[in-house]
Write an enzyme that holds these catalytic residues in place. Structure first.
Site, PDB file in Angstrom:
ATOM      1  N   HIS A   1       0.837  -1.194   0.000  1.00  9.82           N
ATOM      2  CA  HIS A   1       0.000   0.000   0.000  1.00  9.82           C
ATOM      3  C   HIS A   1       0.876   1.250   0.000  1.00  9.82           C
ATOM      4  CE1 HIS A   1       0.633  -0.899   4.370  1.00  9.82           C
ATOM      5  NE2 HIS A   1       1.027   0.350   4.308  1.00  9.82           N
TER       6      HIS A   1
HETATM    7  C1  T46 Z   1       3.010   0.825   6.834  1.00 10.41           C
HETATM    8  C2  T46 Z   1       3.789  -0.420   7.069  1.00 10.41           C
HETATM    9  C3  T46 Z   1       5.254  -0.175   7.154  1.00 10.41           C
HETATM   10  C4  T46 Z   1      -3.998  -0.261  13.621  1.00 10.41           C
HETATM   11  O1  T46 Z   1      -5.097  -0.459  14.154  1.00 10.41           O
HETATM   12  N1  T46 Z   1      -3.208   0.779  14.055  1.00 10.41           N
HETATM   13  C5  T46 Z   1      -1.998   1.040  13.491  1.00 10.41           C
HETATM   14  O2  T46 Z   1      -1.327   1.993  13.923  1.00 10.41           O
HETATM   15  C6  T46 Z   1      -1.551   0.208  12.403  1.00 10.41           C
HETATM   16  C7  T46 Z   1      -0.209   0.496  11.736  1.00 10.41           C
HETATM   17  C8  T46 Z   1      -2.345  -0.835  11.993  1.00 10.41           C
HETATM   18  N2  T46 Z   1      -3.533  -1.065  12.606  1.00 10.41           N
HETATM   19  C9  T46 Z   1      -4.329  -2.231  12.191  1.00 10.41           C
HETATM   20  C10 T46 Z   1      -4.932  -2.152  10.799  1.00 10.41           C
HETATM   21  C11 T46 Z   1      -4.973  -3.601  10.370  1.00 10.41           C
HETATM   22  O3  T46 Z   1      -6.184  -4.172  10.795  1.00 10.41           O
HETATM   23  O4  T46 Z   1      -3.468  -3.374  12.179  1.00 10.41           O
HETATM   24  C12 T46 Z   1      -3.830  -4.260  11.132  1.00 10.41           C
HETATM   25  C13 T46 Z   1      -2.625  -4.588  10.259  1.00 10.41           C
HETATM   26  O5  T46 Z   1      -2.259  -3.417   9.529  1.00 10.41           O
HETATM   27  P1  T46 Z   1      -1.655  -3.478   8.057  1.00 10.41           P
HETATM   28  O6  T46 Z   1      -2.188  -4.652   7.331  1.00 10.41           O
HETATM   29  O7  T46 Z   1      -1.820  -2.141   7.419  1.00 10.41           O
HETATM   30  O8  T46 Z   1      -0.092  -3.757   8.380  1.00 10.41           O
HETATM   31  P2  T46 Z   1       1.127  -3.724   7.377  1.00 10.41           P
HETATM   32  O9  T46 Z   1       2.249  -4.410   8.059  1.00 10.41           O
HETATM   33  O10 T46 Z   1       0.761  -4.188   6.012  1.00 10.41           O
HETATM   34  O11 T46 Z   1       1.474  -2.151   7.220  1.00 10.41           O
HETATM   35  C14 T46 Z   1       1.957  -1.409   8.333  1.00 10.41           C
HETATM   36  C15 T46 Z   1       1.239  -0.049   8.409  1.00 10.41           C
HETATM   37  O12 T46 Z   1      -0.177  -0.276   8.444  1.00 10.41           O
HETATM   38  C16 T46 Z   1       1.582   0.847   7.255  1.00 10.41           C
HETATM   39  O13 T46 Z   1       1.166   2.157   7.532  1.00 10.41           O
HETATM   40  O14 T46 Z   1       3.475   1.734   6.185  1.00 10.41           O
HETATM   41  O15 T46 Z   1       3.365  -1.183   8.202  1.00 10.41           O
END
Ligand code: T46
Length: 141
Positions: free
Chosen positions: A51
């Protein structure tokens, strides 16, 4: 380095007694920290991210083990290995990111400029290309 990305070196104090790395808000980062999160226990072979963010700025640090980060714009792409806890990868606006090759026990620490808001994410690649072409075109990159 891909546009809107760069490495930032943080102070490191090390020796036979171990290592200490220091990051000071207002001095060492190009933004005020509004959120900190960390990613741990990623199973072998799993990739995350896929993303971009419209407004969020972040610094990614691998504080244990090693992790590879792919950063992309419509015009550039680079894979950056994070192996040194004193080196952070700054990722600014509209850069697509993917995190992969987490070594066993790897810890990804992220310093973020904004609170969490799902509205800021662009998770669809087609939508990203559309917005990013407009953004980077306007920026004259
Ligand atoms: C990024 C990369 C480096 C939250 O509720 N609060 C938070 O602060 C974050 C970061 C995530 N979440 C929840 C949202 C999703 O349900 O945690 C779950 C997993 O998040 P996501 O699939 O977006 O995780 P990554 O590892 O793909 O991405 C993360 C960050 O979301 C993103 O901003 O740049 O790490």
């Amino acid at each position: 380095m891909v546009t809107n990305c760069r490495m930032i070196s943080f102070r490191s104090f090390g020796g036979v007694w171990g290592n200490l790395n220091a990051i000071e808000g207002g001095a060492d980062l190009p933004f005020d920290i509004r959120r900190v999160y960390y990613i741990t226990r990623v199973p072998e072979g799993v990739a995350r991210g896929f993303h971009s963010h419209r407004r969020l700025e972040q610094v990614l640090l691998c504080i244990n083990g090693s992790i590879s980060i792919r950063v992309k714009t419509p015009f550039e792409e680079e894979i950056i290995p994070l192996t040194d806890p004193s080196q952070g990868l700054y990722i600014g606006h509209m850069v697509w990111r993917e995190m992969f090759d987490f070594s066993p026990g790897a810890v990804l620490l992220v310093l973020a400029s904004e609170h969490y808001t799902e509205d800021d994410y662009i998770r669809d690649q087609g939508r990203y290309m559309e917005e990013a072409l407009s953004y980077f075109g306007k920026e004259g990159v």
